[in-house]
Design a protein around this motif. Structure first.
Motif, mmCIF file in Angstrom:
data_model
loop_
_atom_site.group_PDB
_atom_site.id
_atom_site.type_symbol
_atom_site.label_atom_id
_atom_site.label_comp_id
_atom_site.label_asym_id
_atom_site.label_seq_id
_atom_site.Cartn_x
_atom_site.Cartn_y
_atom_site.Cartn_z
ATOM 1 N N LEU A 1 0.825 -1.202 0.000
ATOM 2 C CA LEU A 1 0.000 0.000 0.000
ATOM 3 C C LEU A 1 0.866 1.261 0.000
ATOM 4 N N GLN A 2 1.943 1.239 0.771
ATOM 5 C CA GLN A 2 2.875 2.365 0.815
ATOM 6 C C GLN A 2 3.459 2.649 -0.575
ATOM 7 N N GLU B 1 0.802 4.074 -3.023
ATOM 8 C CA GLU B 1 0.564 5.493 -2.750
ATOM 9 C C GLU B 1 1.756 6.340 -3.170
ATOM 10 N N ARG B 2 2.973 5.865 -2.920
ATOM 11 C CA ARG B 2 4.176 6.599 -3.333
ATOM 12 C C ARG B 2 4.175 6.824 -4.844
ATOM 13 N N SER C 1 1.565 6.846 -6.780
ATOM 14 C CA SER C 1 0.265 7.405 -7.201
ATOM 15 C C SER C 1 -0.543 6.429 -8.045
ATOM 16 N N TYR C 2 -0.405 5.122 -7.768
ATOM 17 C CA TYR C 2 -1.135 4.080 -8.485
ATOM 18 C C TYR C 2 -0.898 4.150 -9.995
ATOM 19 N N THR D 1 5.271 0.112 -8.651
ATOM 20 C CA THR D 1 3.929 -0.143 -9.155
ATOM 21 C C THR D 1 4.046 -0.432 -10.648
#
Length: 122
Positions: free
Chosen positions: A34-35, A38-39, A41-42, A80
């Motif tokens: 999750l971190q 979010e880092r 920005s998906y 991501t």
């Protein structure tokens, strides 16, 4: 002429597979995942480097777990990535049925020697 085929499948020992399964269901992995989402920005980072904006929900290890287990929760080793980039990166998982059939046909031949994976490498 003798053909040589090196086994390149993704098959692993049951213990090794269970280690991965347990890891990906752990609270630690879910928090770091999750971190990283979010880092980033998906957004898919390989696509972003290529000038494309692509939404993504997968977090991928830059250096694979099988080569460096100690970096499994290191955010600097995670990015991501979209499904298309992930499939392109892990081509061994996306082989077509035709490719798999060809490998099966080769393995049935008498003049083919199959070498397994080197356990010292993985």
């Amino acid at each position: 002429m003798m053909l040589v085929r090196i086994a390149g499948g993704v098959s692993m020992s049951r213990r090794y597979s269970n280690d991965f399964n347990n890891f990906y269901h752990s609270a630690e992995w879910k928090a770091v995942r999750l971190q990283v989402l979010e880092r980033d920005s998906y957004l898919c980072q390989p696509c972003k480097r290529a000038g494309r904006i692509t939404p993504a929900k997968t977090v991928d290890h830059i250096e694979p777990l099988r080569t460096n287990w100690s970096r499994r929760l290191d955010p600097d080793n995670l990015e991501t990535i979209c499904r298309q980039c992930h499939n392109a990166k892990h081509i061994e998982r996306t082989k077509t049925r035709h490719d798999k059939r060809q490998l099966q046909d080769i393995s049935r031949r008498d003049d083919v020697i199959t070498f397994g994976r080197n356990p010292e490498v993985y």
